[in-house]
Design a protein around this motif. Structure first.
Motif, PDB file in Angstrom:
ATOM      1  N   PHE A  61      35.139  46.390  29.673  1.00 29.31           N
ATOM      2  CA  PHE A  61      36.339  45.696  29.662  1.00 29.31           C
ATOM      3  C   PHE A  61      37.253  46.875  28.602  1.00 29.31           C
ATOM      4  N   THR A  62      38.608  47.023  28.818  1.00 28.96           N
ATOM      5  CA  THR A  62      39.321  47.747  27.843  1.00 28.96           C
ATOM      6  C   THR A  62      40.655  46.751  27.385  1.00 28.96           C
ATOM      7  N   ARG A  63      40.451  46.650  26.236  1.00 31.84           N
ATOM      8  CA  ARG A  63      41.563  45.681  25.739  1.00 31.84           C
ATOM      9  C   ARG A  63      42.989  46.078  25.768  1.00 31.84           C
ATOM     10  N   VAL A  64      43.858  45.038  26.256  1.00 31.59           N
ATOM     11  CA  VAL A  64      45.166  45.516  26.342  1.00 31.59           C
ATOM     12  C   VAL A  64      46.150  44.628  25.659  1.00 31.59           C
ATOM     13  N   GLY A  65      45.504  43.368  25.071  1.00 28.16           N
ATOM     14  CA  GLY A  65      46.290  42.338  24.292  1.00 28.16           C
ATOM     15  C   GLY A  65      45.681  41.160  23.924  1.00 28.16           C
ATOM     16  N   ARG A  66      46.372  40.210  23.729  1.00 32.22           N
ATOM     17  CA  ARG A  66      45.663  38.921  23.114  1.00 32.22           C
ATOM     18  C   ARG A  66      46.655  37.850  23.626  1.00 32.22           C
ATOM     19  N   SER A  67      46.038  36.712  23.947  1.00 33.80           N
ATOM     20  CA  SER A  67      46.983  35.451  24.534  1.00 33.80           C
ATOM     21  C   SER A  67      46.277  34.346  24.536  1.00 33.80           C
ATOM     22  N   TYR A  68      46.771  33.215  23.759  1.00 35.47           N
ATOM     23  CA  TYR A  68      45.874  31.876  23.630  1.00 35.47           C
ATOM     24  C   TYR A  68      44.651  32.172  22.936  1.00 35.47           C
ATOM     25  N   ASN A  69      44.414  33.086  22.029  1.00 42.41           N
ATOM     26  CA  ASN A  69      43.187  33.427  21.320  1.00 42.41           C
ATOM     27  C   ASN A  69      42.060  34.008  22.251  1.00 42.41           C
ATOM     28  N   ARG A  70      42.547  34.532  23.076  1.00 40.35           N
ATOM     29  CA  ARG A  70      41.640  35.356  24.182  1.00 40.35           C
ATOM     30  C   ARG A  70      42.215  36.711  23.832  1.00 40.35           C
ATOM     31  N   THR A  71      41.054  37.539  24.298  1.00 38.61           N
ATOM     32  CA  THR A  71      41.168  39.049  24.719  1.00 38.61           C
ATOM     33  C   THR A  71      42.038  38.974  26.012  1.00 38.61           C
ATOM     34  N   VAL A  72      42.868  39.918  26.193  1.00 40.97           N
ATOM     35  CA  VAL A  72      43.381  40.120  27.466  1.00 40.97           C
ATOM     36  C   VAL A  72      42.737  41.576  27.807  1.00 40.97           C
ATOM     37  N   ALA A  73      42.189  41.733  28.805  1.00 48.07           N
ATOM     38  CA  ALA A  73      41.663  43.039  29.140  1.00 48.07           C
ATOM     39  C   ALA A  73      41.719  43.383  30.678  1.00 48.07           C
ATOM     40  N   THR A  74      41.746  44.605  31.092  1.00 51.76           N
ATOM     41  CA  THR A  74      41.288  45.145  32.160  1.00 51.76           C
ATOM     42  C   THR A  74      39.573  45.137  32.393  1.00 51.76           C
ATOM     43  N   VAL A  75      39.259  44.695  33.548  1.00 56.20           N
ATOM     44  CA  VAL A  75      37.510  44.421  33.403  1.00 56.20           C
ATOM     45  C   VAL A  75      37.047  45.244  34.790  1.00 56.20           C
ATOM     46  N   ARG A  76      35.967  46.032  34.447  1.00 65.12           N
ATOM     47  CA  ARG A  76      35.252  46.621  35.562  1.00 65.12           C
ATOM     48  C   ARG A  76      33.914  46.167  35.763  1.00 65.12           C
ATOM     49  N   HIS A  77      33.379  46.019  36.734  1.00 63.89           N
ATOM     50  CA  HIS A  77      31.844  45.605  36.840  1.00 63.89           C
ATOM     51  C   HIS A  77      31.487  46.274  38.370  1.00 63.89           C
ATOM     52  N   GLY A  78      30.456  47.153  38.179  1.00 64.91           N
ATOM     53  CA  GLY A  78      29.792  47.774  39.132  1.00 64.91           C
ATOM     54  C   GLY A  78      30.608  49.024  39.745  1.00 64.91           C
ATOM     55  N   GLY A  79      31.398  49.362  39.045  1.00 61.67           N
ATOM     56  CA  GLY A  79      32.460  50.708  39.371  1.00 61.67           C
ATOM     57  C   GLY A  79      33.786  50.037  39.866  1.00 61.67           C
ATOM     58  N   HIS A  80      33.978  48.929  39.973  1.00 60.95           N
ATOM     59  CA  HIS A  80      35.309  48.384  40.741  1.00 60.95           C
ATOM     60  C   HIS A  80      35.861  47.552  39.674  1.00 60.95           C
ATOM     61  N   ASP A  81      37.436  47.554  39.874  1.00 61.63           N
ATOM     62  CA  ASP A  81      38.251  46.782  39.006  1.00 61.63           C
ATOM     63  C   ASP A  81      38.274  45.290  39.369  1.00 61.63           C
ATOM     64  N   LEU A  82      37.715  44.682  38.503  1.00 60.87           N
ATOM     65  CA  LEU A  82      37.680  43.215  38.718  1.00 60.87           C
ATOM     66  C   LEU A  82      38.907  42.398  39.470  1.00 60.87           C
ATOM     67  N   ALA A  83      40.160  42.771  38.914  1.00 60.47           N
ATOM     68  CA  ALA A  83      41.554  42.228  39.225  1.00 60.47           C
ATOM     69  C   ALA A  83      41.575  42.426  40.457  1.00 60.47           C
ATOM     70  N   THR A  84      41.528  43.815  41.016  1.00 62.63           N
ATOM     71  CA  THR A  84      41.727  44.090  42.479  1.00 62.63           C
ATOM     72  C   THR A  84      40.703  43.426  43.405  1.00 62.63           C
ATOM     73  N   ARG A  85      39.486  43.325  43.048  1.00 65.61           N
ATOM     74  CA  ARG A  85      38.736  42.455  43.956  1.00 65.61           C
ATOM     75  C   ARG A  85      39.060  41.270  44.122  1.00 65.61           C
ATOM     76  N   LEU A  86      39.663  40.469  43.037  1.00 66.92           N
ATOM     77  CA  LEU A  86      39.984  39.032  42.880  1.00 66.92           C
ATOM     78  C   LEU A  86      41.186  38.792  43.818  1.00 66.92           C
ATOM     79  N   VAL A  87      42.135  39.856  43.749  1.00 65.35           N
ATOM     80  CA  VAL A  87      43.276  39.728  44.622  1.00 65.35           C
ATOM     81  C   VAL A  87      43.045  40.015  46.104  1.00 65.35           C
ATOM     82  N   GLU A  88      42.228  40.841  46.186  1.00 68.93           N
ATOM     83  CA  GLU A  88      41.756  41.416  47.523  1.00 68.93           C
ATOM     84  C   GLU A  88      41.192  40.154  48.275  1.00 68.93           C
TER      85      GLU A  88
END
Length: 157
Positions: A110-137
């Motif tokens: 993951f790549t940290r891009v910010g903080r929100s509600y005591n959490r790290t906000v991040a872009t996340v990759r797993h298995g060479g794929h962007d997790l956000a894109t997979r969840l939206v698709e």
């Protein structure tokens, strides 16, 4: 004129006090060392971790204890008090199950891009794929650009 020769020329001019010459020489040395040093320093925003639990369709906790919120998306709520309608809660449970299947117990990057509600906000990759894109698709999340209204999960009924 490149910075190092400039600093060295300045240090040899008009007989400045010794401490000024010393500072300029140190600056010249730092200027030559900085690019090589910076090239070896890893980006502190990029990290890896193993997923311990999935909280909902866009948030999970690592074995280190860090909570990660996937950047740029929104998944339906799983908690009754936060969901706007019963359908949102059902969709939230399905999104949580999908994310659990995808990443629970697995290593992610993951790549940290910010903080929100005591959490790290991040872009996340797993298995060479962007997790956000997979969840939206898959329909388990929607894109949620910063500054825009949160998606309404009850409008689908």
């Amino acid at each position: 004129m490149p910075i190092v020769p400039f600093l060295l020329a300045l240090a040899s001019r008009a007989n400045p006090p010794w401490h000024c010459r010393a500072r300029l020489v140190l600056l010249a040395l730092a200027a030559t060392a900085a690019p090589a040093t910076l090239a070896r320093v890893p980006d502190a925003r990029v990290a890896t971790g193993t997923v311990r639990t999935v909280t909902d369709g866009d948030t999970f906790r690592l074995t280190s204890g860090d909570r990660i919120r996937i950047a740029g998306i929104d998944a339906p709520e799983t908690q009754a008090q936060r969901a706007r309608c019963p359908a949102e809660r059902r969709r939230g449970e399905a999104a949580k199950a999908r994310l659990t299947t995808m990443i629970a117990g697995r290593s992610i990057r993951f790549t940290r891009v910010g903080r929100s509600y005591n959490r790290t906000v991040a872009t996340v990759r797993h298995g060479g794929h962007d997790l956000a894109t997979r969840l939206v698709e898959s329909g388990d999340a929607r894109w949620w650009p910063r500054g825009k209204a949160k998606p309404d999960w009850c409008q689908l009924d």
